[in-house]
Enzyme design. Sequence first.
Site, PDB file in Angstrom:
ATOM      1  N   GLY A 322      28.471  45.324  22.689  1.00 35.98           N
ATOM      2  CA  GLY A 322      27.971  44.521  21.581  1.00 35.98           C
ATOM      3  C   GLY A 322      28.438  43.080  21.662  1.00 35.98           C
ATOM      4  O   GLY A 322      28.693  42.535  22.741  1.00 35.98           O
ATOM      5  N   SER A 323      28.591  42.467  20.488  1.00 38.25           N
ATOM      6  CA  SER A 323      28.893  41.025  20.427  1.00 38.25           C
ATOM      7  C   SER A 323      30.266  40.667  20.982  1.00 38.25           C
ATOM      8  O   SER A 323      30.529  39.488  21.243  1.00 38.25           O
ATOM      9  CB  SER A 323      28.791  40.539  18.982  1.00 38.25           C
ATOM     10  OG  SER A 323      27.459  40.631  18.521  1.00 38.25           O
ATOM     11  N   SER A 324      31.155  41.653  21.164  1.00 41.35           N
ATOM     12  CA  SER A 324      32.457  41.343  21.757  1.00 41.35           C
ATOM     13  C   SER A 324      32.300  40.888  23.209  1.00 41.35           C
ATOM     14  O   SER A 324      33.245  40.362  23.799  1.00 41.35           O
ATOM     15  CB  SER A 324      33.380  42.565  21.684  1.00 41.35           C
ATOM     16  OG  SER A 324      32.803  43.684  22.319  1.00 41.35           O
ATOM     17  N   TYR A 325      31.080  41.041  23.769  1.00 41.70           N
ATOM     18  CA  TYR A 325      30.812  40.612  25.139  1.00 41.70           C
ATOM     19  C   TYR A 325      30.257  39.191  25.203  1.00 41.70           C
ATOM     20  O   TYR A 325      30.097  38.624  26.288  1.00 41.70           O
ATOM     21  CB  TYR A 325      29.803  41.578  25.772  1.00 41.70           C
ATOM     22  CG  TYR A 325      29.785  41.597  27.288  1.00 41.70           C
ATOM     23  CD1 TYR A 325      30.762  42.281  28.001  1.00 41.70           C
ATOM     24  CD2 TYR A 325      28.775  40.958  28.010  1.00 41.70           C
ATOM     25  CE1 TYR A 325      30.738  42.324  29.380  1.00 41.70           C
ATOM     26  CE2 TYR A 325      28.734  40.998  29.393  1.00 41.70           C
ATOM     27  CZ  TYR A 325      29.734  41.694  30.081  1.00 41.70           C
ATOM     28  OH  TYR A 325      29.704  41.736  31.451  1.00 41.70           O
TER      29      TYR A 325
END
Length: 611
Positions: A322-325
Amino acid sequence: MNTNPDENHFFSIPKKYLYFGLTGLLFLLLVWRLFYLQIYATQKYYLQSQKNHIREVVLEPLRGIIYDRDGRVLVDDHPAYSVYVTPYEIRHLPRLLNRLGAILKMSPPEMRAYIKRRQNGRFRPVRLKRQISFKEVSLLEENKLTLPGVGLWIEPKRFYPSPARATHVLGYIGEISNSELKTLAKKGYKKGDLIGKRGIEAEYDAALRGKEGVEYVEVDAQGREVRKLPKENAIAPVPGKNLILSIDSDLQALAEKKLVNLRGSVVMLDTRDGSVLALASMPDYDLNKFAGVITHKIWKDYFLNSKNPMYNRAVQSSYPPGSSYKPVTAVAGLNSKIITKNFKVFCRGFLRYGRRNYYCWYRKGHGLLDLIHGIENSCNVYFYTLGIKIGVDVWADYSRRFHFGQKTGIDLPSENAGLVPDRNYLDKKFGKNKWSKGLMLNMAIGQGDLLVTPLQMAQLALLLANDGKGFRPHLLLGIQDPVTGKIEPVKADSFQISVDPKNIEIVKEGMRLVVNGPTGTGRRARLAHIIVAGKTGTTQNPHGRDHAWFIAFAPFNHPEVAIAVMVENGGYGGSVAAPIAHDMLQLYFNKNPVRTESGRIAMKKEKTEIP
């Protein structure tokens, strides 16, 4: 009448001479046989006679103790009794097997089959049953005169005194299987040996197991022990090496407590050497149950459990991040010079691409954003746009530069490498150039076919914290000789990724605002005296509620720790995963006060729950 004198010559010999001749011949044969037995073949028959009345008793070595980084015991040994039988001495004793079976609750055919599978010669004792109860020990002692060839030996049993379970880190030991024996026999392993099955116990089994010793006892014709032979004939066992792990028991116990009744994992790394401070995976299993004999019920309860407690989610499970990437996508755009930090995108809540709308998590829209504030607000529209600009090839290249799609090399078995879907992968899946460039919109925000492990995401946080310098994550700090006490330290393996540190610094500023900015999505990870930089992630899950992610490092200017938290079906990363990271970081800095970049000193300890 026969007149030839030669025909009766033999019968004309006096009987006394014939008797003396035969007696002499027999005597010579006896002397020759005695010479053969007593002189020529003395060694051969001496050894056979020794086997008949001298029993070899194998002395199991103590398995090495496992400590945490502060010298607290994680795994130790306790004595336990096991029953051994000598195949030669019980092969014609059906009554003995009936008596023994009644005590051990085993049938004679079951015992015979067990012994046949595990015996290594007729005179070498075979372990029949491990870790018997006190009642069974008492009954065997009471009946030992009627149980020739049966012995009780003391062997080590693992026990776990620490409040930190560290189940998936430590692993357990068990009897060697036939398939394992095929590959390990050449290394000295044999039937009946106990070896590490999972975790550190498996990874460092050769160091932990030590070397067997042997002593000799004299037995009578019925196989009963008469006396122990002098100790100078014995070989003392060599205890296994002790291991000092990088795990901090307090941090490990807190991570486990925060994940109780959840499915997920927490990984915390020391940014200065890559050592693992905590690695928790839930659900887990009770190592004390695996310290004994693994029954069918235990096997069924754990190995067939739908929650997969035997699975190390931190290392073996892979998920879309998800957005942690998004920091990887941002670095790819900056370092390839496709954008600068001033590249702006207007978010109105969605992006129209082809015939489809791709929505931002904030449907009202974030308005005009540059890169740093795009990271702070975790704006999907900003990264949709960036993903289209950089394309699959650049994005996959930088994903691999950050070591995704490959194993980290941590010293644990069965690590998952994850997946970076590059052009070759997409061509194989959809056909040569038959896939839409719109796939890049999802991959740019950590969705689609991209798969990572929580450990890889903790490594990403470490690489960002160190401006591209990384270390192979490792659990072993040192190996200790139990006799001398000398510790051999383990050197950390370092590497540098090919990214301009200045571009990483830009992304780190956005991550600082994620936690400390007015609109940051990770504000629940904020600490009072330490500046934390992080990134939230919420991953769509077609099988249920979204997965929650959060990665972070701290302190911002002089990083010491990096962390990744992943909660399956947890919902929003900012509201579920970030608070867990907050508590982990708070405990770390309460235990390790540091001078922050602003000059303040984190001496005041905030209230922290330590299990």
